[in-house]
Design a protein around this motif. Structure first.
Motif, PDB file in Angstrom:
ATOM      1  N   LEU A 207     -65.661  27.274   4.593  1.00  0.00           N
ATOM      2  CA  LEU A 207     -64.216  26.995   4.161  1.00  0.00           C
ATOM      3  C   LEU A 207     -63.012  26.577   5.269  1.00  0.00           C
ATOM      4  O   LEU A 207     -63.237  26.906   5.623  1.00  0.00           O
ATOM      5  N   PHE A 208     -62.166  26.003   4.707  1.00  0.00           N
ATOM      6  CA  PHE A 208     -61.797  24.973   5.705  1.00  0.00           C
ATOM      7  C   PHE A 208     -59.850  25.941   6.203  1.00  0.00           C
ATOM      8  O   PHE A 208     -59.676  25.746   4.321  1.00  0.00           O
ATOM      9  N   CYS A 209     -59.874  26.355   6.434  1.00  0.00           N
ATOM     10  CA  CYS A 209     -58.265  27.267   6.635  1.00  0.00           C
ATOM     11  C   CYS A 209     -57.065  26.291   7.417  1.00  0.00           C
ATOM     12  O   CYS A 209     -57.663  25.547   8.173  1.00  0.00           O
ATOM     13  N   TRP A 210     -56.220  27.009   7.771  1.00  0.00           N
ATOM     14  CA  TRP A 210     -54.755  26.975   8.119  1.00  0.00           C
ATOM     15  C   TRP A 210     -54.583  27.549   8.984  1.00  0.00           C
ATOM     16  O   TRP A 210     -54.733  29.100   9.543  1.00  0.00           O
ATOM     17  N   GLY A 211     -55.461  27.214  10.748  1.00  0.00           N
ATOM     18  CA  GLY A 211     -55.491  28.445  11.905  1.00  0.00           C
ATOM     19  C   GLY A 211     -57.532  28.494  11.779  1.00  0.00           C
ATOM     20  O   GLY A 211     -57.814  28.269  11.581  1.00  0.00           O
ATOM     21  N   GLU A 212     -57.078  28.886  12.820  1.00  0.00           N
ATOM     22  CA  GLU A 212     -58.519  28.421  13.888  1.00  0.00           C
ATOM     23  C   GLU A 212     -58.937  29.718  13.609  1.00  0.00           C
ATOM     24  O   GLU A 212     -58.618  30.859  13.461  1.00  0.00           O
ATOM     25  N   VAL A 213     -60.583  30.242  13.416  1.00  0.00           N
ATOM     26  CA  VAL A 213     -60.620  31.638  13.282  1.00  0.00           C
ATOM     27  C   VAL A 213     -62.166  31.284  14.015  1.00  0.00           C
ATOM     28  O   VAL A 213     -63.199  30.419  13.700  1.00  0.00           O
ATOM     29  N   PRO A 214     -62.386  32.251  14.965  1.00  0.00           N
ATOM     30  CA  PRO A 214     -63.489  31.844  16.509  1.00  0.00           C
ATOM     31  C   PRO A 214     -64.577  32.946  15.675  1.00  0.00           C
ATOM     32  O   PRO A 214     -64.495  33.136  14.700  1.00  0.00           O
ATOM     33  N   GLU A 215     -65.906  32.486  16.078  1.00  0.00           N
ATOM     34  CA  GLU A 215     -66.499  32.294  15.781  1.00  0.00           C
ATOM     35  C   GLU A 215     -66.967  34.001  16.516  1.00  0.00           C
ATOM     36  O   GLU A 215     -66.508  34.294  17.474  1.00  0.00           O
ATOM     37  N   GLY A 216     -67.927  35.128  15.511  1.00  0.00           N
ATOM     38  CA  GLY A 216     -67.696  36.295  16.221  1.00  0.00           C
ATOM     39  C   GLY A 216     -66.252  37.342  15.468  1.00  0.00           C
ATOM     40  O   GLY A 216     -65.767  38.421  15.491  1.00  0.00           O
ATOM     41  N   ALA A 217     -65.227  36.825  15.222  1.00  0.00           N
ATOM     42  CA  ALA A 217     -64.102  37.546  14.343  1.00  0.00           C
ATOM     43  C   ALA A 217     -64.112  37.804  13.344  1.00  0.00           C
ATOM     44  O   ALA A 217     -65.612  37.764  12.922  1.00  0.00           O
ATOM     45  N   GLU A 218     -63.280  39.153  13.691  1.00  0.00           N
ATOM     46  CA  GLU A 218     -63.577  40.087  12.482  1.00  0.00           C
ATOM     47  C   GLU A 218     -62.481  39.879  11.216  1.00  0.00           C
ATOM     48  O   GLU A 218     -61.860  39.752  11.562  1.00  0.00           O
ATOM     49  N   ILE A 219     -63.160  40.221  10.112  1.00  0.00           N
ATOM     50  CA  ILE A 219     -61.968  39.555   9.256  1.00  0.00           C
ATOM     51  C   ILE A 219     -62.009  40.456   7.839  1.00  0.00           C
ATOM     52  O   ILE A 219     -63.611  41.113   8.047  1.00  0.00           O
ATOM     53  N   GLN A 220     -61.849  40.518   6.700  1.00  0.00           N
ATOM     54  CA  GLN A 220     -60.884  41.327   5.566  1.00  0.00           C
ATOM     55  C   GLN A 220     -60.346  40.418   4.794  1.00  0.00           C
ATOM     56  O   GLN A 220     -59.799  39.554   5.044  1.00  0.00           O
ATOM     57  N   LEU A 221     -60.743  41.252   3.586  1.00  0.00           N
ATOM     58  CA  LEU A 221     -60.271  39.941   2.506  1.00  0.00           C
ATOM     59  C   LEU A 221     -58.284  40.749   2.583  1.00  0.00           C
ATOM     60  O   LEU A 221     -58.752  42.076   2.980  1.00  0.00           O
ATOM     61  N   MET A 222     -57.541  40.658   1.561  1.00  0.00           N
ATOM     62  CA  MET A 222     -56.426  40.345   1.994  1.00  0.00           C
ATOM     63  C   MET A 222     -56.085  40.426   0.491  1.00  0.00           C
ATOM     64  O   MET A 222     -55.825  39.611  -0.408  1.00  0.00           O
TER      65      MET A 222
END
Length: 277
Positions: A207-222
């Motif tokens: 997935l190419f996103c607007w904004g960086e997402v570092p490896e190890g980041a904790e994410i959730q669906l919004m």
């Protein structure tokens, strides 16, 4: 100029030039940059090298209605692109700045197990796109998440959908789904969750996103609703005013995201009404 080549370095040069030209110590910044060619996270890192990590920086990326082709910045009578423009404030200035989006977390927390800057390659050890396939189904997800976001003019999208023998209304519902259900990323040492909107799918399901997402980041669906978006607008206005204490604001600058406008459409005007109230 030159964000596409090295956003972090240009951010640093911008800050150094601004600091050198200032007659007094700069206490805060307002910046606008090319959102297509520049990386916001990298620009901030460059500026922070000069002014420090806790320096107040306010601003946004310039857009082009999600065509992802070209944006413009204005500086001293010039029309620029691939650039960053900004103002440094000095002297005795009181201001309140805050940010809210209104999206709320849903489902379980997930971990980004492989990423590179704005590209999420794996989530919980699986191709990143898998989390959306579970919601929208494989075929519609892959078609909607192709670089069709780059050609957001609906008549063009309808033509492509027709050629692919796909239901245009279903594709549109899926694309709106990505805007409604973006990814939320937790910020270290903060209760805030920032939004990362997938723009399109790359090979192997990245997935190419607007904004960086570092490896190890904790994410959730919004997830967002009209009510929660308006509530966020009221909250951000109150928090900004609270920063001023007993002082009354002389001006208010509202910076909004195109994603909110696309989702709320005509109702987006009610955000401004909520801020005025």
């Amino acid at each position: 100029r030159g964000l596409e080549e090295n956003s972090e370095k240009i951010g640093e040069i911008f800050a150094e030039n601004l600091k050198e030209k200032a007659k007094k110590e700069i206490t805060s910044l307002l910046i606008f940059y090319d959102g297509v060619r520049g990386g916001g996270d990298a620009i901030l890192r460059g500026i922070q090298k000069v002014f420090g990590e806790n320096f107040p920086i306010i601003g946004a990326a310039a857009g082009d209605e999600l065509l992802l082709k070209k944006t413009y910045q204005y500086f001293n009578g010039e029309v620029l692109t691939d650039s960053i423009a900004g103002i440094g404030f000095s002297g005795t200035i009181s201001f309140g700045a805050t940010i809210e989006h209104g999206w709320e977390t849903i489902g379980l927390s997930m971990k980004v197990t492989k990423s590179e800057k704005m590209r999420i390659q794996e989530i919980d050890g699986k191709p990143a796109i898998e989390i959306y396939k579970r919601i929208f189904g494989k075929r519609l997800t892959m078609e909607a998440m192709r670089p069709l976001m780059k050609i957001m003019k609906w008549r063009v999208l309808a033509s492509i959908a027709s050629k692919l023998a796909l239901d245009f209304k279903k594709i549109m519902s899926v694309m709106r789904g990505f805007m409604t259900y973006p990814l939320g990323m937790k910020i270290e040492n903060s209760s805030k969750i920032i939004i990362r909107l997938p723009v399109f799918v790359e090979k192997k399901g990245s997935l190419f996103c607007w904004g960086e997402v570092p490896e190890g980041a904790e994410i959730q669906l919004m997830m967002v609703s009209f009510e929660s978006a308006i509530k966020a607008a009221k909250k951000v206005a109150k928090e900004a005013i609270d920063f001023l204490g007993e002082k009354k604001p002389k001006a208010i600058l509202v910076i909004n995201c195109v994603n909110r406008h696309l989702l709320l459409k005509e109702k987006a005007k009610k955000e401004i009404k909520a801020v005025r109230e």
